[in-house]
Design a protein around this motif. Structure first.
Motif, mmCIF file in Angstrom:
data_model
loop_
_atom_site.group_PDB
_atom_site.id
_atom_site.type_symbol
_atom_site.label_atom_id
_atom_site.label_comp_id
_atom_site.label_asym_id
_atom_site.label_seq_id
_atom_site.Cartn_x
_atom_site.Cartn_y
_atom_site.Cartn_z
ATOM 1 N N GLY A 111 0.939 -1.260 0.095
ATOM 2 C CA GLY A 111 0.023 -0.042 -0.489
ATOM 3 C C GLY A 111 0.596 1.232 -0.078
ATOM 4 O O GLY A 111 0.081 2.309 0.672
ATOM 5 N N ARG A 112 2.048 0.922 -0.683
ATOM 6 C CA ARG A 112 2.987 2.013 -0.682
ATOM 7 C C ARG A 112 2.698 3.302 -1.860
ATOM 8 O O ARG A 112 2.706 4.133 -1.305
ATOM 9 N N ALA A 113 2.349 2.429 -2.617
ATOM 10 C CA ALA A 113 1.874 3.813 -3.621
ATOM 11 C C ALA A 113 0.678 3.112 -5.147
ATOM 12 O O ALA A 113 0.147 2.102 -4.429
ATOM 13 N N ASP A 114 0.342 4.466 -5.680
ATOM 14 C CA ASP A 114 -1.072 3.279 -6.557
ATOM 15 C C ASP A 114 -0.294 3.415 -7.781
ATOM 16 O O ASP A 114 -0.633 2.213 -8.511
ATOM 17 N N LEU A 115 0.854 3.785 -8.005
ATOM 18 C CA LEU A 115 1.509 4.055 -9.779
ATOM 19 C C LEU A 115 2.613 3.941 -9.144
ATOM 20 O O LEU A 115 3.732 4.551 -8.124
ATOM 21 N N PHE A 116 3.398 3.490 -10.636
ATOM 22 C CA PHE A 116 5.014 3.325 -10.852
ATOM 23 C C PHE A 116 5.768 4.697 -11.815
ATOM 24 O O PHE A 116 4.965 4.186 -12.750
ATOM 25 N N SER A 117 6.614 4.593 -11.484
ATOM 26 C CA SER A 117 7.132 6.121 -12.671
ATOM 27 C C SER A 117 8.448 4.931 -13.165
ATOM 28 O O SER A 117 8.956 4.804 -12.072
ATOM 29 N N PHE A 118 8.519 4.620 -14.382
ATOM 30 C CA PHE A 118 9.544 4.018 -14.659
ATOM 31 C C PHE A 118 10.579 5.807 -15.849
ATOM 32 O O PHE A 118 10.471 6.102 -16.707
ATOM 33 N N GLY A 119 12.088 6.090 -15.745
ATOM 34 C CA GLY A 119 12.244 6.769 -16.280
ATOM 35 C C GLY A 119 13.512 5.866 -17.132
ATOM 36 O O GLY A 119 13.103 5.867 -18.733
ATOM 37 N N ARG A 120 14.789 5.911 -17.076
ATOM 38 C CA ARG A 120 15.569 5.299 -17.656
ATOM 39 C C ARG A 120 14.932 4.068 -18.151
ATOM 40 O O ARG A 120 15.533 3.950 -19.946
ATOM 41 N N PRO A 121 14.383 3.180 -17.965
ATOM 42 C CA PRO A 121 14.335 1.836 -18.725
ATOM 43 C C PRO A 121 13.268 2.447 -19.946
ATOM 44 O O PRO A 121 13.582 2.120 -20.870
ATOM 45 N N TYR A 122 12.968 4.150 -20.028
ATOM 46 C CA TYR A 122 11.728 4.328 -20.913
ATOM 47 C C TYR A 122 13.047 4.779 -21.980
ATOM 48 O O TYR A 122 11.807 4.417 -22.595
ATOM 49 N N ILE A 123 13.733 4.758 -21.940
ATOM 50 C CA ILE A 123 14.905 5.487 -22.855
ATOM 51 C C ILE A 123 14.837 4.598 -24.194
ATOM 52 O O ILE A 123 14.956 4.501 -25.498
ATOM 53 N N ALA A 124 15.481 3.260 -24.267
ATOM 54 C CA ALA A 124 15.847 2.217 -24.968
ATOM 55 C C ALA A 124 14.693 1.226 -24.833
ATOM 56 O O ALA A 124 14.458 0.014 -26.068
ATOM 57 N N ASN A 125 13.351 1.836 -23.953
ATOM 58 C CA ASN A 125 12.983 0.331 -24.274
ATOM 59 C C ASN A 125 11.232 0.877 -24.750
ATOM 60 O O ASN A 125 10.768 0.884 -23.478
ATOM 61 N N PRO A 126 10.940 1.328 -25.745
ATOM 62 C CA PRO A 126 9.625 1.829 -25.809
ATOM 63 C C PRO A 126 8.676 0.432 -26.180
ATOM 64 O O PRO A 126 7.233 1.255 -25.429
ATOM 65 N N ASP A 127 9.118 0.026 -25.340
ATOM 66 C CA ASP A 127 7.672 -1.077 -25.216
ATOM 67 C C ASP A 127 8.010 -2.243 -24.304
ATOM 68 O O ASP A 127 7.584 -3.050 -23.680
ATOM 69 N N LEU A 128 8.534 -0.575 -23.628
ATOM 70 C CA LEU A 128 8.254 -1.518 -21.907
ATOM 71 C C LEU A 128 7.480 -2.771 -21.175
ATOM 72 O O LEU A 128 7.901 -3.072 -21.110
ATOM 73 N N VAL A 129 6.505 -1.601 -20.938
ATOM 74 C CA VAL A 129 4.852 -2.307 -20.727
ATOM 75 C C VAL A 129 5.515 -3.629 -21.549
ATOM 76 O O VAL A 129 4.882 -4.860 -20.164
ATOM 77 N N GLN A 130 5.636 -4.167 -22.467
ATOM 78 C CA GLN A 130 4.692 -5.725 -22.792
ATOM 79 C C GLN A 130 6.269 -6.330 -22.756
ATOM 80 O O GLN A 130 6.673 -7.572 -21.895
ATOM 81 N N ARG A 131 7.859 -5.765 -22.747
ATOM 82 C CA ARG A 131 8.382 -6.472 -21.472
ATOM 83 C C ARG A 131 8.696 -6.759 -20.534
ATOM 84 O O ARG A 131 8.415 -8.066 -19.887
ATOM 85 N N LEU A 132 7.646 -5.975 -19.187
ATOM 86 C CA LEU A 132 7.900 -6.401 -17.630
ATOM 87 C C LEU A 132 6.622 -7.532 -17.780
ATOM 88 O O LEU A 132 7.072 -8.282 -17.623
ATOM 89 N N GLU A 133 5.792 -7.190 -19.073
ATOM 90 C CA GLU A 133 4.838 -8.660 -19.244
ATOM 91 C C GLU A 133 5.599 -9.545 -19.594
ATOM 92 O O GLU A 133 5.001 -10.937 -18.969
ATOM 93 N N THR A 134 6.121 -9.900 -20.242
ATOM 94 C CA THR A 134 6.846 -11.035 -20.597
ATOM 95 C C THR A 134 8.149 -11.771 -20.331
ATOM 96 O O THR A 134 8.490 -12.917 -20.509
ATOM 97 N N GLY A 135 8.512 -10.474 -19.006
ATOM 98 C CA GLY A 135 10.249 -11.376 -18.735
ATOM 99 C C GLY A 135 11.612 -10.794 -19.718
ATOM 100 O O GLY A 135 11.646 -11.359 -18.985
ATOM 101 N N ALA A 136 10.962 -10.559 -20.730
ATOM 102 C CA ALA A 136 12.108 -10.009 -21.670
ATOM 103 C C ALA A 136 12.906 -9.146 -20.554
ATOM 104 O O ALA A 136 12.451 -8.434 -20.269
ATOM 105 N N PRO A 137 14.143 -9.103 -21.177
ATOM 106 C CA PRO A 137 15.810 -8.436 -20.916
ATOM 107 C C PRO A 137 15.174 -7.173 -21.478
ATOM 108 O O PRO A 137 14.835 -6.309 -22.524
ATOM 109 N N LEU A 138 15.668 -5.827 -20.398
ATOM 110 C CA LEU A 138 15.356 -4.389 -20.870
ATOM 111 C C LEU A 138 16.724 -4.177 -21.310
ATOM 112 O O LEU A 138 18.138 -4.695 -20.905
ATOM 113 N N ALA A 139 16.631 -3.219 -22.578
ATOM 114 C CA ALA A 139 18.024 -2.642 -23.468
ATOM 115 C C ALA A 139 18.321 -1.391 -22.420
ATOM 116 O O ALA A 139 17.882 -0.548 -22.113
#
Ligand SMILES: Cc1cc2nc3c(=O)[nH]c(=O)nc-3n(C[C@H](O)[C@H](O)[C@H](O)COP(=O)(O)O)c2cc1C
Length: 368
Positions: free
Chosen positions: A311-339
């Protein structure tokens, strides 16, 4: 499915998931502060986030602190932003504009007519400024005259109106990372003796006037968020307030009067550490603030899941991971490695290293 990737109701907005793209300055705008055409691709490719917060955007020429950052004061800037918001909307995303005035974190080379940057007090920040001719040491800013301050509030109001015209879904007031609003809030950077300095109430007067103006434009606070960084030491290494718990506790209480949509905190020091001194209490901010709470700084999916469960937060923001992973949500969903994006791509340059990062299955297709 991770609960982080499930929809969330934020005021009258439905977010596809609890992932927020954190604001990321990328310094690719023209010298007139106009975002490039390829910013449309960049933001549209990242519309998988539940909510995008744009890169920090200058409210006026005086607000500029870094070369090639965008603005929201001219018609040309508004037109360029219209294309960006249309691109994000065509791809099912939501986007807020982050409103920025850098105050003393600036340099005469990026100021109109080479003038000195302005600040609550004439105190030189540590470090260097990013100018068209490279990094240059910060200078001692000029302390604002009391009667200049309402004019800056009006600059925020106009910028908020322009953000509306440009088709943004809302705005985020940047009151973090030792830029102008935070310079007023903190007692280390605000040594004023007028009604804008001294007591906590006085130090909050200008930031709250800005919040009032911006929420008036947006018909209340339901499309307005604010970013706070009570634990930051930037631009140096020493704490910036003698009593952050009291200062930020009072700030959050006062913000409640405006019905803001969310508070977006930087837990720790941006990019550097999630360690928080005893003098700062994010749990207290979450508890006292009436709107939603976005946590940020070095989040992974696992940490977000843990914090959501607690219960510490409602939403979570990601900065650096979005630079090289335009499809970050899909990668988080599938456990794919992050660039990982090499640092030279972070600030400045063109489409390369910005809007040309592939997704995990090749180029990210966007609708136009
Ligand atoms: C290249 C870069 C640019 C940034 N620009 C901004 C900005 O414009 N506004 C802002 O509030 N924070 C900015 N930040 C801070 C991020 O929003 C975020 O707080 C930080 O990167 C920590 O989150 P992360 O660990 O997910 O990257 C920037 C960070 C980076 C790396």
């Amino acid at each position: 499915m991770s609960p982080i990737l499930e929809p969330f109701t934020l005021g009258d907005l439905t977010l596809k998931n609890r992932v927020v793209m954190a604001p990321l300055t990328r310094s690719r705008s023209s010298t007139e502060g106009v975002p490039p055409d390829f910013a449309v691709d960049y933001y549209a490719q990242r519309a998988n986030a539940g909510l995008i917060i744009s890169e920090a955007t200058n409210i006026s020429p005086q607000a500029v602190g870094y070369a090639y950052t965008p603005g929201i004061w001219s018609d040309a800037q508004v037109e360029a932003w219209k294309s960006v918001t249309a691109g994000v909307h065509a791809n099912g995303g939501l986007i807020f504009l982050q409103l920025w005035h850098t105050g003393r974190i600036s340099h005469p080379d990026v100021q109109p007519d080479g003038q000195l940057p302005v600040a609550p007090s004439a105190l030189k920040p540590e470090g260097t400024a990013f100018t068209e001719s490279g990094m240059q040491p910060h200078v001692t800013p000029r302390a604002l005259e009391t009667d200049e301050i309402p004019g800056i509030v009006e600059d925020y109001r106009r910028a908020a109106e322009n953000a509306k015209r440009a088709g943004f879904d809302g705005v985020e007031i940047h009151s973090a990372n030792n830029y102008l609003l935070e310079q007023f809030v903190r007692d280390s950077t605000n040594h004023r003796t007028d009604q804008y300095g001294g007591s906590i109430e006085n130090r909050l007067r200008f930031p709250l006037a800005v919040v009032k103006a911006v929420t008036e434009v947006w018909g209340g606070g339901h499309r307005v968020g604010i970013r706070l960084s009570p634990a930051t030491t930037e631009p140096g290494k020493t704490p910036l307030d003698s009593d952050p718990k009291a200062t930020f506790g009072a700030y959050v209480e006062a913000l409640n009067a405006f019905g803001l949509l969310y508070v977006h905190t930087i837990e720790g020091v941006t990019q550097q550490t999630r360690d928080v001194p005893d003098s700062v209490d994010f749990g207290q901010i979450r508890k006292r603030f009436k709107g939603a709470y976005i946590g940020n700084n070095q989040y992974t999916l696992e940490l977000a899941e843990k914090d959501l469960a607690e219960g510490r937060a409602d939403l979570f923001s990601f900065g650096r991971p979005y630079i090289a992973n335009p499809d970050l949500v899909q990668r988080l969903e599938t456990g794919a490695p992050l660039a990982e994006a090499p640092k030279p791509y972070w600030y400045g340059g063109g489409a390369n290293g910005y809007s040309d990062w592939p997704g995990m299955n090749g180029p990210v297709a966007i609708k136009r």
